[in-house]
Design a protein around this motif. Structure first.
Motif, PDB file in Angstrom:
ATOM      1  N   THR A  17     -48.556 -19.187  -4.383  1.00  0.00           N
ATOM      2  CA  THR A  17     -47.513 -19.240  -5.711  1.00  0.00           C
ATOM      3  C   THR A  17     -46.311 -19.333  -5.205  1.00  0.00           C
ATOM      4  O   THR A  17     -45.391 -19.792  -5.555  1.00  0.00           O
ATOM      5  CB  THR A  17     -47.748 -18.009  -6.447  1.00  0.00           C
ATOM      6  OG1 THR A  17     -49.168 -17.552  -6.466  1.00  0.00           O
ATOM      7  CG2 THR A  17     -47.423 -18.185  -7.939  1.00  0.00           C
ATOM      8  N   GLY A  18     -45.894 -18.569  -3.882  1.00  0.00           N
ATOM      9  CA  GLY A  18     -44.570 -18.662  -3.599  1.00  0.00           C
ATOM     10  C   GLY A  18     -44.090 -19.842  -2.881  1.00  0.00           C
ATOM     11  O   GLY A  18     -42.895 -20.261  -3.005  1.00  0.00           O
ATOM     12  N   CYS A  19     -44.802 -20.616  -2.403  1.00  0.00           N
ATOM     13  CA  CYS A  19     -44.704 -21.814  -1.896  1.00  0.00           C
ATOM     14  C   CYS A  19     -44.925 -23.267  -2.610  1.00  0.00           C
ATOM     15  O   CYS A  19     -44.695 -24.196  -1.990  1.00  0.00           O
ATOM     16  CB  CYS A  19     -44.949 -22.007  -0.360  1.00  0.00           C
ATOM     17  SG  CYS A  19     -46.707 -21.599  -0.098  1.00  0.00           S
ATOM     18  N   VAL A  20     -45.719 -23.156  -3.691  1.00  0.00           N
ATOM     19  CA  VAL A  20     -45.863 -24.341  -4.184  1.00  0.00           C
ATOM     20  C   VAL A  20     -45.130 -24.581  -5.229  1.00  0.00           C
ATOM     21  O   VAL A  20     -44.999 -23.721  -6.368  1.00  0.00           O
ATOM     22  CB  VAL A  20     -47.483 -24.233  -4.659  1.00  0.00           C
ATOM     23  CG1 VAL A  20     -47.936 -25.375  -5.651  1.00  0.00           C
ATOM     24  CG2 VAL A  20     -48.368 -24.333  -3.263  1.00  0.00           C
ATOM     25  N   ASN A  21     -44.752 -25.713  -5.568  1.00  0.00           N
ATOM     26  CA  ASN A  21     -43.790 -26.094  -6.801  1.00  0.00           C
ATOM     27  C   ASN A  21     -44.754 -26.663  -7.751  1.00  0.00           C
ATOM     28  O   ASN A  21     -45.839 -27.479  -7.610  1.00  0.00           O
ATOM     29  CB  ASN A  21     -42.987 -27.266  -6.414  1.00  0.00           C
ATOM     30  CG  ASN A  21     -41.838 -26.891  -5.683  1.00  0.00           C
ATOM     31  OD1 ASN A  21     -41.162 -25.767  -6.086  1.00  0.00           O
ATOM     32  ND2 ASN A  21     -41.392 -27.545  -4.770  1.00  0.00           N
ATOM     33  N   THR A  22     -44.768 -25.809  -9.041  1.00  0.00           N
ATOM     34  CA  THR A  22     -45.508 -26.783 -10.087  1.00  0.00           C
ATOM     35  C   THR A  22     -44.529 -27.653 -10.871  1.00  0.00           C
ATOM     36  O   THR A  22     -43.429 -27.799 -10.723  1.00  0.00           O
ATOM     37  CB  THR A  22     -45.995 -25.489 -11.225  1.00  0.00           C
ATOM     38  OG1 THR A  22     -44.832 -24.886 -11.744  1.00  0.00           O
ATOM     39  CG2 THR A  22     -46.958 -24.545 -10.225  1.00  0.00           C
ATOM     40  N   LYS A  23     -45.172 -28.558 -11.717  1.00  0.00           N
ATOM     41  CA  LYS A  23     -44.685 -29.439 -12.336  1.00  0.00           C
ATOM     42  C   LYS A  23     -43.452 -29.045 -13.167  1.00  0.00           C
ATOM     43  O   LYS A  23     -42.432 -29.626 -13.290  1.00  0.00           O
ATOM     44  CB  LYS A  23     -45.684 -30.443 -13.115  1.00  0.00           C
ATOM     45  CG  LYS A  23     -45.313 -31.625 -13.524  1.00  0.00           C
ATOM     46  CD  LYS A  23     -46.258 -32.403 -14.574  1.00  0.00           C
ATOM     47  CE  LYS A  23     -45.889 -33.911 -14.821  1.00  0.00           C
ATOM     48  NZ  LYS A  23     -46.577 -34.613 -15.509  1.00  0.00           N
ATOM     49  N   SER A  24     -43.737 -27.756 -13.904  1.00  0.00           N
ATOM     50  CA  SER A  24     -42.571 -27.462 -14.749  1.00  0.00           C
ATOM     51  C   SER A  24     -41.163 -27.028 -13.696  1.00  0.00           C
ATOM     52  O   SER A  24     -40.139 -26.929 -14.410  1.00  0.00           O
ATOM     53  CB  SER A  24     -43.031 -26.321 -15.460  1.00  0.00           C
ATOM     54  OG  SER A  24     -43.757 -25.578 -14.855  1.00  0.00           O
ATOM     55  N   ASP A  25     -41.708 -26.571 -12.549  1.00  0.00           N
ATOM     56  CA  ASP A  25     -40.472 -26.160 -11.457  1.00  0.00           C
ATOM     57  C   ASP A  25     -39.583 -27.322 -11.424  1.00  0.00           C
ATOM     58  O   ASP A  25     -38.277 -27.330 -11.170  1.00  0.00           O
ATOM     59  CB  ASP A  25     -40.987 -25.664 -10.285  1.00  0.00           C
ATOM     60  CG  ASP A  25     -41.919 -24.133 -10.515  1.00  0.00           C
ATOM     61  OD1 ASP A  25     -41.475 -23.756 -11.449  1.00  0.00           O
ATOM     62  OD2 ASP A  25     -42.456 -23.946  -9.363  1.00  0.00           O
TER      63      ASP A  25
END
Lengths: 599, 499
Positions: A17-25
């Motif tokens: 969760t810390g190092c993954v960019n999600t689409k909304s980010d």
């Protein structure tokens, strides 16, 4: 153990969760119009332009439109859908084959034009105003026209202008002998083999996609099936150079001159072009000189809507008022040239071996070496310098008065397709029972016969013999290959010698093939979105149209074609540098959509 | 006497032991794949080595060598002792590692080798785990992308949790001695719940556990057990089933773990890129990720393939049953009408229907369904004709059962087997037909990811960017082949003549 695994999973997820960019980010702004009701746009196009449709779909979707695609397999179904009005925007393209800006706007946008679906007085006025102006003057008028047509009223949304490309087999052909002209169709007479011994024995093999020829009468067709063929079968009063300057080189005129006032045009004819005919499927010379009488006849029928049934090009020549033979030398001496010093006679005599001694009316009397010349004068309805471009067009090709009159014996108003056979009917040159080749060609080549596989042309034996314009190669075969990939394969395996127009995604393939050479210049072809003018939301609201317009990002289109397209702001862009540029602007799209929804 | 029996055992051991045949099958396929990767790993024009494919070649070569060693050991054991020694079976654990390089053939063989006595539950559990593992592995490739779908983390967490749960199930199944245990009810229900991710191996396993719990007649359980055993022991059928369920599960899980935008939104900054970690199968001419497109395309291919088989299955089945049961005039009228339909080439009929009603998924399904109704009707009619004369049908009739009840209670269930086999075999055809129509521009809108559409884009770049056509091509071939293998396996399992 179970707990250990679970806690490991939890920790793993937390790290992720810390190092993954999600689409909304990564998406910082929401697209579309705020209130959720997306305006819907239906794009009509042909499957051959599927890529363009996809790019436009993508750009409109990203700007908050709800896009529907209406893809038709061929031009016939596309036209049917367009005529039925089943579209908001139609993906259209236009090529200005005459190389002059008037042609690029008149039939498309003037009220009542051949292809026009709009009626706007201001635009009509600008088109008419520009047509009477010289190139220096009309740049400003066309800029104004573009601003009105595209940026203000948004009747069209321009996409791009293309390059014209051709690939040739440089092992077989001399690359420099194959011309690539901006507007003019491929000229066959200059093409030569590397091995000159092959000129008589081997045919030059070309390819084209359409095998059904509209008509071999130059005035009865203006499309891809006959443009190249008729251009090489019928000579014209003037030609266009590779960069669209009107010239007498390689044409029926030795010289031409514009009289003061821009309404009268004089052409001094050659006496070394004879008509060719086909006997037993071989080209044969006639003693019939391509003379002033034939020129006058050809131009009169070109401008007259009722000269033949299904006349397709009269609107190109509507500015011609009269064409006549000049027999009085003193007339030439009296008239001054436009904008220059000196008489028309002096202008026509420039570079001639023998000065004009006498002007003759009869073809047989012409003898240039003895100073006996023929001169044709064309008068326009109004001052219209661009008429020369139209005279360079394939539809202004010179036909034999005698031959055409002897074939077209029917009355135009009573023409019956099932009974009457018109001059240039493709059935008369198609192998089979109906074969009866009555063509008289004034150009460098003549069509002998065709079938669904290929058309065979032979050199006109009486065409400017012993000059640099005499055709080099004796026989030209035009293969009909419908699929562009297949015709490129034919070029690559040596079956054909030239491929006219290469798709962008094949450049790499052609460049990677050591025996092929790719030639390319900017063309006059422009692709654009045409808005429906009746019965749709886009017909009523200029704001909605402008929202679509500013969604178009030409940079992205050029990126898609790997830089092999050029920006355009209207159909005149390749011809006149107006300085206008369409820049995609998401804020403007929102603004115009907001206005549209507030309506 | 006993020595005679021993020698007989040894004599037929090679033929009787499924492990030996499977070892050779896995070996041959593994060597073939190794050679393919070797060819792909070397650039012959420059003599350079392509790192990705070449390392795959090395990995596959290692496992192929081990596999050939195992195959040799198995053969030697069987010849010498008539049974496989447990030391040979231990090699299976090592071969299990080949799951990491994606060699499902040696992995599936290793499952079978490890355990001497294989219950279908055990094999199903193993395949369930393998499916789950690959779904997780393929989904986690998205981590290399610039961004992932909003629900990605949640989805991955759920998938991992399910995987852990399935590992626990594996332990339980291995320990299971066939007795009725308390855990079976709760685990069965949980397994059925986890099958919502599309892993239908879990559904089958769960249902079987519930059957064991609830079934009052042991013969029902035994009947199912026998059928499953047949399918499970057929390695090609199981591998086919595995691939189908893997694709199915992936296309369901892609709702959470994949971003649809990657598959449809144009990205002009990344057009025609070669395969890389961010774009495992490269990008197409619009900069769309081919990997995502293939994953989303599976949905349409499966939906259209299954639906356009299911509709003619039902319609043709009913028509066939009616005409076979009533015979005479009914039969004549129905069959002649269907013959008319049969005379029209299926793909032409589909093209006409699409041309008339426009291209959309619904019309595509209908267009593909209509053409194959007659063949199903014919198959069903033939079965019904045969079964109507069976004694149990006559007895039902003598007992005064109504026609409808005879048809649907006696005849239809007993004539299902050939229909099911036919259906699995024709799904493959339907998948190809969908792709062909899209390829011709008659299917689904070109930007929608569908295997035929992806292949169409690739066909324009065959020379310069061949991967654009190769990967969707492989996907289509693998899915169709899987359905065919499964169909063959089902035929063997369901055909009473082979009992």
């Amino acid at each position: 153990m179970k707990k250990a695994v679970l806690s490991f999973l939890l920790i793993f997820t937390l790290i992720l969760t810390g190092c993954v960019n999600t689409k909304s980010d990564v998406e910082n702004e929401g697209s579309g119009s705020g209130d959720g009701s997306k305006p819907s746009i239906e794009i009509l196009g042909m499957s051959s332009s599927e890529e363009d449709m996809n790019i436009v779909r993508d750009q409109l979707t990203k700007n908050g439109f709800d896009v529907k695609l209406n893809i038709q397999p061929d031009y016939g179904s596309f036209k049917a859908q367009q005529d039925a009005g089943n579209y908001d925007v139609a993906l259209s393209s236009w090529t200005t084959v005459t190389g002059n800006p008037d042609y690029a706007v008149r039939s498309l946008f003037i009220s009542g034009g051949d292809y026009s679906i709009m009626a706007d007085k201001e635009i009509d006025e600008l088109i008419d105003k520009a047509s009477t102006e010289t190139p220096e003057e009309y740049a400003k008028t066309y800029k104004e026209f573009e601003e009105k047509l595209v940026f203000d009223k948004a009747y069209i949304a321009p996409l791009y202008s293309s390059y014209k490309t051709q690939a040739l087999n440089k092992d077989v052909l001399v690359p420099d002998s194959v011309r690539l002209s901006k507007s003019r169709s491929l000229a066959w007479e200059t093409i030569d083999f590397q091995d000159e011994a092959k000129r008589e024995s081997d045919p030059l093999v070309l390819s084209q996609t359409l095998s059904t020829l509209t008509s071999l009468d130059p005035i009865k067709g203006n499309d891809g099936s006959i443009n190249m063929l008729n251009s090489n079968m019928y000579i014209r009063l003037v030609n266009l150079t590779d960069d669209d300057v009107v010239t007498a080189d390689g044409s029926l005129s030795r010289n031409f001159s514009i009289a003061d006032g821009n309404s009268e045009y004089y052409f001094l004819l050659r006496d070394d072009v004879n008509f060719a005919k086909v006997t037993d499927k071989k080209a044969e010379e006639t003693d019939d000189l391509v003379g002033a009488e034939d020129v006058v006849f050809s131009l009169e029928r070109a401008k007259d809507k009722n000269s033949v049934p299904d006349h397709r090009t009269y609107s190109l020549h509507e500015h011609i008022e009269t064409a006549e033979v000049v027999t009085d030398v003193s007339e030439l001496e009296k008239v001054q040239t436009s904008g220059g010093e000196g008489t028309v006679k002096a202008a026509l005599e420039e570079g001639l071996d023998t000065e004009i001694a006498e002007l003759v009316a009869e073809d047989d009397a012409a003898d240039n070496a003895a100073g006996k010349y023929q001169v044709v004068k064309v008068t326009t309805t109004e001052p219209f310098p661009q008429v020369l471009n139209y005279l360079a067009h394939q539809s202004a090709g010179i036909v034999s008065k005698e031959q055409v009159e002897s074939i077209n014996t029917y009355k135009v108003e009573d023409f019956d397709v099932n009974k009457d056979i018109a001059y240039g009917d493709q059935n008369t040159v198609t192998e089979g029972d109906s074969y009866d080749n009555t063509l008289y060609a004034s150009g460098p080549y003549i069509l002998s016969h065709k079938n669904d596989y290929e058309a065979v042309f032979y050199k006109n034996p009486g065409y400017m013999t012993d000059t640099e314009n005499e055709p080099n190669i004796n026989q030209v075969n035009v293969r009909f290959i419908a699929d562009i990939d297949s015709s490129l394969s034919a070029l690559r395996n040596g079956e054909t010698h030239i491929q006219y127009s290469v798709p962008e995604n094949k450049y790499e393939t052609v460049e990677g093939d050591s025996k092929l050479q790719l030639q390319s210049i900017p063309s006059n072809a422009v692709s654009y979105l045409l808005f429906n003018t009746e019965g749709r939301a886009v017909s009523e609201s200029a704001d909605l149209r402008r929202a679509v317009l500013y969604s178009i990002n030409q940079e992205e289109i050029i990126d898609y074609y790997q830089g092999n397209k050029i920006k355009a702001s209207s159909t005149v862009s390749p011809l006149v540098d107006t300085g206008n540029e369409l820049k995609a602007d998401a804020d403007k799209v929102k603004e115009f959509l907001g206005k549209y929804q507030a309506e | 006497m006993s020595t005679h029996k021993d020698s007989l055992l040894k004599k037929f051991a090679l033929k009787a032991t499924s492990e030996y045949a499977q070892a050779n099958f896995a070996l041959v396929v593994s060597i073939a794949l190794t050679l393919i990767f070797l060819l792909a790993g070397i650039d012959f024009s420059t003599g350079a080595i392509k790192p990705v494919f070449f390392s795959l070649f090395i990995a596959y070569a290692v496992f192929s060598i081990i596999q050939s060693f195992i195959a040799y050991q198995v053969k030697r054991d069987l010849k010498r002792d008539g049974v496989i020694r447990s030391s040979t079976r231990m090699w299976g654990y090592f071969q299990l590692l080949s799951v990491l390089v994606g060699n499902i053939f040696t992995t599936a063989f290793a499952f079978g080798l490890i355990k001497k006595k294989k219950s279908p539950q055990y094999l199903f559990t193993m395949f369930m785990l393998m499916t789950q593992f690959y779904v997780i592995a393929v989904s986690s490739l998205n981590l290399f992308k610039p961004y992932v779908a909003n629900t990605f983390l949640m989805g991955m967490f759920l998938l991992l949790a399910i995987f852990v749960f399935q590992l626990v199930v594996l332990l339980l199944v291995i320990k299971d001695n066939g007795q009725l245990s308390k855990w079976k009810l709760s685990v069965g229900i949980l397994l059925i719940l986890t099958s919502l991710t599309g892993n239908l191996f879990a559904l089958a396993l769960g249902l079987f556990m519930l059957l064991e719990v609830f079934s009052k007649t042991p013969s029902t359980v035994a009947k199912w057990y026998a059928m499953w055993e047949k399918i499970a022991s057929n390695m090609t059928a199981m591998l086919g089933l595995f691939f189908i369920l893997f694709i199915f599960s992936l296309s369901i899980c892609s709702y959470w773990t994949f971003d649809y935008g990657m598959a449809v939104d144009n990205n002009y900054g990344a057009t025609l890129q070669m395969p890389s970690l961010a774009y495992p199968l490269g990008t197409d001419n619009f900069g769309r990720d081919v990997f995502s497109r293939i994953v989303f395309g599976a949905r349409i291919s499966l939906i259209v393939g299954v639906l356009s088989t299911f509709i003619p299955f039902v319609v043709g089945g009913i028509l066939g049953a009616i005409s076979g049961y009533y015979g005479k005039r009914t039969d004549n009228i129905l069959m002649r009408l269907l013959d008319v339909l049969y005379a029209i080439p299926g793909i032409l009929l589909a093209i006409v229907i699409i041309a008339a009603f426009g291209a959309s998924t619904t019309t595509l399904v209908i267009a593909l369904s209509v053409g194959s109704i007659p063949t199903y009707a014919r198959t069903m009619r033939a079965n019904v004709l045969m079964i109507s004369n069976m004694e149990y049908v006559m007895s039902a009739r003598a007992l005064g059962a109504s026609n409808l009840s005879i048809i649907f209670k006696q005849i239809v269930p007993n004539s299902m087997a050939p229909m099911i086999v036919k259906a699995t075999l024709t799904i493959g055809g339907a998948v190809i037909a969908t792709s062909s129509l899209s390829y011709l521009g008659l299917g689904i809108e070109p930007h929608i990811p569908e295997w035929g559409n992806i292949l169409k884009v690739g066909s324009a770049y065959l020379e310069s960017h061949s991967y654009l056509a190769i990967y969707p091509g492989i996907a289509i071939i693998a899915l169709v082949l899987s359905f065919n293998f499964l169909g063959d396996g089902l035929r063997d399992a369901l055909d009473p003549k082979l009992d």
